[in-house]
Write a protein that holds these residues in place. Structure first.
Motif, PDB file in Angstrom:
ATOM      1  N   ASP A   1       0.831  -1.208   0.000  1.00  0.00           N
ATOM      2  CA  ASP A   1       0.000   0.000   0.000  1.00  0.00           C
ATOM      3  C   ASP A   1       0.866   1.258   0.000  1.00  0.00           C
ATOM      4  N   LEU A   2       1.949   1.236   0.775  1.00  0.00           N
ATOM      5  CA  LEU A   2       2.850   2.389   0.823  1.00  0.00           C
ATOM      6  C   LEU A   2       3.516   2.620  -0.535  1.00  0.00           C
ATOM      7  N   ALA A   3       3.931   1.537  -1.185  1.00  0.00           N
ATOM      8  CA  ALA A   3       4.543   1.657  -2.503  1.00  0.00           C
ATOM      9  C   ALA A   3       3.549   2.209  -3.516  1.00  0.00           C
TER      10      ALA A   3
ATOM     11  N   GLU B   1       8.345  12.126   1.789  1.00  0.00           N
ATOM     12  CA  GLU B   1       9.739  12.400   2.162  1.00  0.00           C
ATOM     13  C   GLU B   1      10.341  11.253   2.967  1.00  0.00           C
ATOM     14  N   THR B   2       9.489  10.521   3.692  1.00  0.00           N
ATOM     15  CA  THR B   2       9.964   9.365   4.456  1.00  0.00           C
ATOM     16  C   THR B   2      10.165   8.152   3.560  1.00  0.00           C
TER      17      THR B   2
ATOM     18  N   GLY C   1      17.740   0.493  -5.675  1.00  0.00           N
ATOM     19  CA  GLY C   1      19.160   0.482  -6.023  1.00  0.00           C
ATOM     20  C   GLY C   1      19.815  -0.844  -5.702  1.00  0.00           C
ATOM     21  N   ARG C   2      19.457  -1.412  -4.554  1.00  0.00           N
ATOM     22  CA  ARG C   2      20.049  -2.688  -4.157  1.00  0.00           C
ATOM     23  C   ARG C   2      19.570  -3.825  -5.058  1.00  0.00           C
TER      24      ARG C   2
ATOM     25  N   PHE D   1      12.574   3.588  -0.465  1.00  0.00           N
ATOM     26  CA  PHE D   1      12.275   2.804  -1.653  1.00  0.00           C
ATOM     27  C   PHE D   1      13.356   2.951  -2.719  1.00  0.00           C
ATOM     28  N   ASN D   2      13.981   4.143  -2.806  1.00  0.00           N
ATOM     29  CA  ASN D   2      15.091   4.316  -3.751  1.00  0.00           C
ATOM     30  C   ASN D   2      16.259   3.406  -3.388  1.00  0.00           C
TER      31      ASN D   2
END
Length: 296
Positions: free
Chosen positions: A8-10, A69-70, A80-81, A75-76
């Motif tokens: 949901d956050l994504a 902002e949190t 990236g990982r 997620f970036n």
């Protein structure tokens, strides 16, 4: 946190960044109505409205902006990982950006870079010649090359060259006109070439050590310069004594163009290192470069 809550956050973050349920749904491969239901469920669970919806626009509320902002850096980092893990299955490719001093680039970095680019045509290497220490992250460099003692403690440092020594040297013609110094204190009676440091702009204090006793000497002379090759040329021309690492002056001493003095006051110090942020995830191309440069 439950698995569906993370989803949901994504979903919310995608809508907030796209400013559109339609575009966000296309990116996520779901329907607009399903995505709208997901965001509404998140708002109900959190007890606060996260998005302002109109017929033509979607924008985060103040609470929504705080949540964006949190979530965005977290997620970036995850993306990236995951990308880095995926890249490990692929052939080495991409651009590696490195900042280095000129001498280290010419003598250590370029020979390895030429060999690597010839062997792996999909790898590109960009080298920026800088004397100053720069912020790798802020200026988007993958790594830097500097003397080991100048590398910050929060960096990963890989040794790519042998230990070095500082050498005080002058031309044979200079020593025809002046006696050779026996101790660093004798330098006050000699004409010396000063090096202007690139970072703070001060003059380099010549550093010595003997029997565990360090000694710094401020020297004086007619010529001051911030360029090492020009200082070397001035020393060869007989303008005065110079004090530089032995990888600069050693070959010239062997050729007889310069004469080294005060050698018993010279102790080894860490040579060139490749350094990069400890949180950096190594791509296959970068890992190849590190391994090729590693001093053995």
């Amino acid at each position: 946190m439950k698995r569906d809550e993370l989803g949901d956050l994504a979903a919310f973050l995608m809508v907030a960044e796209e400013r559109s349920f339609t575009r966000a749904a296309a990116q996520l491969g779901t329907s607009q109505s399903s995505l709208s239901h997901t965001v509404r469920r998140l708002e109900e669970r959190m007890g606060v409205r996260l998005l302002t919806r109109t017929t033509r626009n979607v924008s985060p509320t103040e609470a929504g902006e705080q949540l964006v902002e949190t979530l965005r850096p977290a997620f970036n980092d995850i993306r990236g990982r995951i990308d880095a893990l995926s890249a490990m299955r692929q052939k080495p490719a991409g651009t590696i950006r490195i900042t280095s001093s000129r001498h280290a680039a010419e003598t250590i970095l370029m020979p390895v870079a030429k060999r690597l680019m010839a062997e792996y045509p999909d790898i590109s290497i960009e080298i920026s010649i800088e004397q100053r220490l720069i912020d790798l992250v802020a200026e988007r460099y993958d790594a830097g090359v500097r003397l080991g003692e100048r590398v910050e403690k929060d960096m990963v440092a890989v040794k790519i060259g042998p230990e070095l020594r500082m050498v005080v040297a002058g031309s044979p013609d200079y020593f025809k006109r002046h006696p050779k110094p026996v101790t660093p204190h004798d330098l006050t009676h000699h004409t010396c070439i000063n090096l202007r440091l690139p970072t703070l702009g001060g003059l380099y204090a010549w550093e010595f050590e003997k029997d565990g006793r360090p000694l710094n000497v401020r020297v004086d002379g007619q010529f001051i310069c911030n360029d090492v090759p020009m200082i070397i040329d001035a020393a060869i021309s007989g303008l005065g004594l110079t004090c530089l690492p032995d990888d600069h002056l050693g070959p010239l001493v062997q050729e007889g163009k310069l004469t080294a003095v005060l050698e018993d006051w010279s102790t080894p110090f860490p040579g060139y290192h490749l350094y990069y942020p400890s949180r950096r995830l190594a791509s296959p191309a970068f890992a190849l470069l590190v391994d090729a440069l590693r001093y053995r």
